[in-house]
Design a protein around this motif. Structure first.
Motif, PDB file in Angstrom:
ATOM      1  N   GLY A  69       0.660  -1.343  -0.146  1.00 15.36           N
ATOM      2  CA  GLY A  69      -0.227   0.036   0.143  1.00 15.36           C
ATOM      3  C   GLY A  69       0.804   1.344  -0.108  1.00 15.36           C
ATOM      4  O   GLY A  69       2.175   1.124   0.280  1.00 15.36           O
ATOM      5  N   THR A  70       0.321   2.314  -0.256  1.00 17.72           N
ATOM      6  CA  THR A  70       0.896   3.674  -0.338  1.00 17.72           C
ATOM      7  C   THR A  70       0.844   4.057   1.211  1.00 17.72           C
ATOM      8  O   THR A  70       0.191   3.931   1.920  1.00 17.72           O
ATOM      9  CB  THR A  70      -0.010   4.602  -1.148  1.00 17.72           C
ATOM     10  N   TYR A  71       1.769   5.006   1.305  1.00 15.29           N
ATOM     11  CA  TYR A  71       1.714   5.541   2.972  1.00 15.29           C
ATOM     12  C   TYR A  71       0.909   6.664   3.099  1.00 15.29           C
ATOM     13  O   TYR A  71       0.443   7.579   2.376  1.00 15.29           O
ATOM     14  CB  TYR A  71       3.202   6.229   2.862  1.00 15.29           C
ATOM     15  N   ILE A  72      -0.167   6.354   3.898  1.00 19.85           N
ATOM     16  CA  ILE A  72      -1.196   7.234   4.408  1.00 19.85           C
ATOM     17  C   ILE A  72      -1.283   8.062   5.580  1.00 19.85           C
ATOM     18  O   ILE A  72      -1.046   7.386   6.798  1.00 19.85           O
ATOM     19  CB  ILE A  72      -2.643   6.604   4.286  1.00 19.85           C
ATOM     20  N   GLU A  73      -0.929   9.351   5.314  1.00 19.59           N
ATOM     21  CA  GLU A  73      -0.854  10.349   6.300  1.00 19.59           C
ATOM     22  C   GLU A  73      -1.957  10.296   7.589  1.00 19.59           C
ATOM     23  O   GLU A  73      -1.393  10.243   8.755  1.00 19.59           O
ATOM     24  CB  GLU A  73      -0.824  11.727   6.018  1.00 19.59           C
ATOM     25  N   GLU A  74      -2.933  10.006   7.146  1.00 21.67           N
ATOM     26  CA  GLU A  74      -4.246   9.932   8.023  1.00 21.67           C
ATOM     27  C   GLU A  74      -4.136   8.813   9.131  1.00 21.67           C
ATOM     28  O   GLU A  74      -4.627   8.677  10.215  1.00 21.67           O
ATOM     29  CB  GLU A  74      -5.704   9.839   7.373  1.00 21.67           C
ATOM     30  N   LEU A  75      -3.150   7.564   8.799  1.00 20.09           N
ATOM     31  CA  LEU A  75      -3.073   6.516   9.907  1.00 20.09           C
ATOM     32  C   LEU A  75      -2.017   6.826  10.809  1.00 20.09           C
ATOM     33  O   LEU A  75      -1.911   6.204  11.456  1.00 20.09           O
ATOM     34  CB  LEU A  75      -2.467   5.260   8.948  1.00 20.09           C
ATOM     35  N   VAL A  92       8.746   3.623  22.151  1.00 21.97           N
ATOM     36  CA  VAL A  92       8.867   3.613  20.899  1.00 21.97           C
ATOM     37  C   VAL A  92       9.272   2.196  20.195  1.00 21.97           C
ATOM     38  O   VAL A  92       9.800   1.569  20.781  1.00 21.97           O
ATOM     39  CB  VAL A  92       9.900   4.583  20.382  1.00 21.97           C
ATOM     40  N   GLY A  93       8.388   1.648  19.287  1.00 23.25           N
ATOM     41  CA  GLY A  93       8.504   0.365  18.539  1.00 23.25           C
ATOM     42  C   GLY A  93       7.516  -0.568  19.050  1.00 23.25           C
ATOM     43  O   GLY A  93       7.461  -1.693  18.368  1.00 23.25           O
ATOM     44  N   MET A  94       6.909  -0.395  20.001  1.00 19.69           N
ATOM     45  CA  MET A  94       5.648  -1.259  20.516  1.00 19.69           C
ATOM     46  C   MET A  94       4.574  -1.067  19.519  1.00 19.69           C
ATOM     47  O   MET A  94       4.273  -0.313  19.077  1.00 19.69           O
ATOM     48  CB  MET A  94       5.119  -0.765  21.967  1.00 19.69           C
ATOM     49  N   ALA A 104     -10.287  -3.299  13.222  1.00 22.93           N
ATOM     50  CA  ALA A 104      -8.818  -3.333  14.191  1.00 22.93           C
ATOM     51  C   ALA A 104      -7.671  -3.430  13.099  1.00 22.93           C
ATOM     52  O   ALA A 104      -7.566  -4.066  11.923  1.00 22.93           O
ATOM     53  CB  ALA A 104      -8.753  -4.636  14.981  1.00 22.93           C
ATOM     54  N   ILE A 105      -6.693  -2.318  13.426  1.00 26.71           N
ATOM     55  CA  ILE A 105      -5.133  -2.413  12.552  1.00 26.71           C
ATOM     56  C   ILE A 105      -4.474  -2.341  13.449  1.00 26.71           C
ATOM     57  O   ILE A 105      -4.247  -2.072  14.800  1.00 26.71           O
ATOM     58  CB  ILE A 105      -5.438  -1.211  11.673  1.00 26.71           C
ATOM     59  N   ALA A 106      -3.003  -3.009  13.059  1.00 32.47           N
ATOM     60  CA  ALA A 106      -2.057  -2.849  13.925  1.00 32.47           C
ATOM     61  C   ALA A 106      -1.434  -1.579  13.695  1.00 32.47           C
ATOM     62  O   ALA A 106      -1.211  -0.935  12.525  1.00 32.47           O
ATOM     63  CB  ALA A 106      -1.059  -3.946  13.421  1.00 32.47           C
ATOM     64  N   VAL A 107      -0.936  -0.946  14.995  1.00 31.30           N
ATOM     65  CA  VAL A 107      -0.307   0.475  14.926  1.00 31.30           C
ATOM     66  C   VAL A 107       1.091   0.100  15.780  1.00 31.30           C
ATOM     67  O   VAL A 107       1.165  -0.721  16.486  1.00 31.30           O
ATOM     68  CB  VAL A 107      -0.999   1.293  15.558  1.00 31.30           C
ATOM     69  N   VAL A 108       2.015   0.934  15.169  1.00 30.89           N
ATOM     70  CA  VAL A 108       3.340   1.115  16.036  1.00 30.89           C
ATOM     71  C   VAL A 108       3.551   2.503  16.735  1.00 30.89           C
ATOM     72  O   VAL A 108       3.124   3.289  15.933  1.00 30.89           O
ATOM     73  CB  VAL A 108       4.499   0.413  15.120  1.00 30.89           C
ATOM     74  N   VAL A 109       4.036   2.251  17.950  1.00 31.35           N
ATOM     75  CA  VAL A 109       4.336   3.798  18.665  1.00 31.35           C
ATOM     76  C   VAL A 109       5.768   4.310  17.792  1.00 31.35           C
ATOM     77  O   VAL A 109       6.788   3.518  17.967  1.00 31.35           O
ATOM     78  CB  VAL A 109       4.484   3.444  20.070  1.00 31.35           C
ATOM     79  N   ASP A 120       1.418   5.009  14.230  1.00 38.31           N
ATOM     80  CA  ASP A 120       1.204   4.849  12.890  1.00 38.31           C
ATOM     81  C   ASP A 120       0.653   3.468  12.403  1.00 38.31           C
ATOM     82  O   ASP A 120       1.203   2.320  12.955  1.00 38.31           O
ATOM     83  CB  ASP A 120       2.849   4.998  12.361  1.00 38.31           C
ATOM     84  N   GLY A 121      -0.344   3.461  11.735  1.00 35.10           N
ATOM     85  CA  GLY A 121      -0.989   2.504  11.438  1.00 35.10           C
ATOM     86  C   GLY A 121      -0.759   1.924  10.020  1.00 35.10           C
ATOM     87  O   GLY A 121      -1.011   1.003   9.497  1.00 35.10           O
ATOM     88  N   ASN A 122       0.526   2.388   9.299  1.00 33.45           N
ATOM     89  CA  ASN A 122       0.791   1.960   8.277  1.00 33.45           C
ATOM     90  C   ASN A 122       1.647   0.696   8.245  1.00 33.45           C
ATOM     91  O   ASN A 122       2.319   0.487   9.292  1.00 33.45           O
ATOM     92  CB  ASN A 122       1.747   3.046   7.176  1.00 33.45           C
ATOM     93  N   HIS A 123       1.492  -0.208   7.107  1.00 33.37           N
ATOM     94  CA  HIS A 123       2.318  -1.373   7.184  1.00 33.37           C
ATOM     95  C   HIS A 123       3.906  -0.604   7.000  1.00 33.37           C
ATOM     96  O   HIS A 123       4.086   0.256   6.363  1.00 33.37           O
ATOM     97  CB  HIS A 123       2.247  -2.064   5.856  1.00 33.37           C
ATOM     98  N   PRO A 124       4.638  -1.236   7.837  1.00 33.97           N
ATOM     99  CA  PRO A 124       6.045  -0.887   7.768  1.00 33.97           C
ATOM    100  C   PRO A 124       6.524  -0.861   6.610  1.00 33.97           C
ATOM    101  O   PRO A 124       7.752   0.026   6.201  1.00 33.97           O
ATOM    102  CB  PRO A 124       6.965  -2.177   8.538  1.00 33.97           C
ATOM    103  N   LEU A 125       6.247  -1.550   5.447  1.00 34.12           N
ATOM    104  CA  LEU A 125       6.546  -1.505   4.167  1.00 34.12           C
ATOM    105  C   LEU A 125       5.852  -0.693   3.265  1.00 34.12           C
ATOM    106  O   LEU A 125       5.928  -0.663   1.805  1.00 34.12           O
ATOM    107  CB  LEU A 125       7.002  -2.746   3.547  1.00 34.12           C
ATOM    108  N   ALA A 126       4.888   0.358   3.748  1.00 36.88           N
ATOM    109  CA  ALA A 126       3.990   1.067   2.911  1.00 36.88           C
ATOM    110  C   ALA A 126       4.698   2.062   2.142  1.00 36.88           C
ATOM    111  O   ALA A 126       5.697   2.676   2.843  1.00 36.88           O
ATOM    112  CB  ALA A 126       2.844   1.546   3.857  1.00 36.88           C
TER     113      ALA A 126
END
Ligand code: ZN
Length: 160
Positions: A69-75, A92-94, A104-109, A120-126
């Motif tokens: 996916g593309t990187y979505i600022e709103e996430l 940070v990183g949790m 439900a989405i996975a988010v990282v601090v 941030d709810g973007n996939h790490p590779l977004a």
């Protein structure tokens, strides 16, 4: 045997980004097994798998739209620390599951400043263009159960 719907394919891969950094690789592990046509792998890679057979080697470039996916600022959102009740030491990183209108989405601090926590709810590779170097190891028919579950069982797949 060629890869098509209801086939299980296992493959070795190396994934690099535009800079040539290795992001992921199956080197030293069992090849990754997936059920073709079930969306187990990113669409841009799955479509290039069609018609391949064991021993085939190829490279695929996958755009973000056909990858993670593309990187979505709103996430990216800033939430108060009190949203994380029950977490002793927020860092940070949790990773957490966040409830949103879309489920439900996975988010990282990604940052903590005082009472303000950025998640941030973007996939790490977004937003990344993915470069796969692939070698097909095996192609077999999926079992009835695997087809029903929509994933692979056994080595390289679900262990249940
Ligand atoms: Zn299953």
């Amino acid at each position: 045997m060629q890869i098509s719907e209801r086939k299980v394919a296992s493959f070795h891969y190396t994934l690099t980004n535009d800079a040539g950094d290795v992001l992921d690789s199956s080197e030293g592990r069992e090849p990754l097994a997936y059920l073709h046509g079930a969306g187990n792998i990113v669409p841009g890679l799955e479509s290039e798998m069609t018609g391949r057979s064991a021993g085939d080697k190829f490279k695929v470039d996958v755009t973000p739209e056909n990858g993670y996916g593309t990187y979505i600022e709103e996430l990216v959102q800033v939430v108060p620390r009190e949203s994380f009740q029950g977490v002793d030491e927020l860092a940070v990183g949790m990773q957490f599951q966040a409830q949103t209108a879309q489920g439900a989405i996975a988010v990282v601090v990604t940052a903590i400043e005082g009472d303000q926590v950025t998640v941030d709810g973007n996939h790490p590779l977004a937003g990344e263009t993915l470069h796969f170097d692939v070698e097909i190891a095996e192609v077999r028919d999926a079992s009835e159960e695997e087809t029903q579950h929509g994933h692979v069982h056994g080595v390289g797949g679900h262990q249940h």
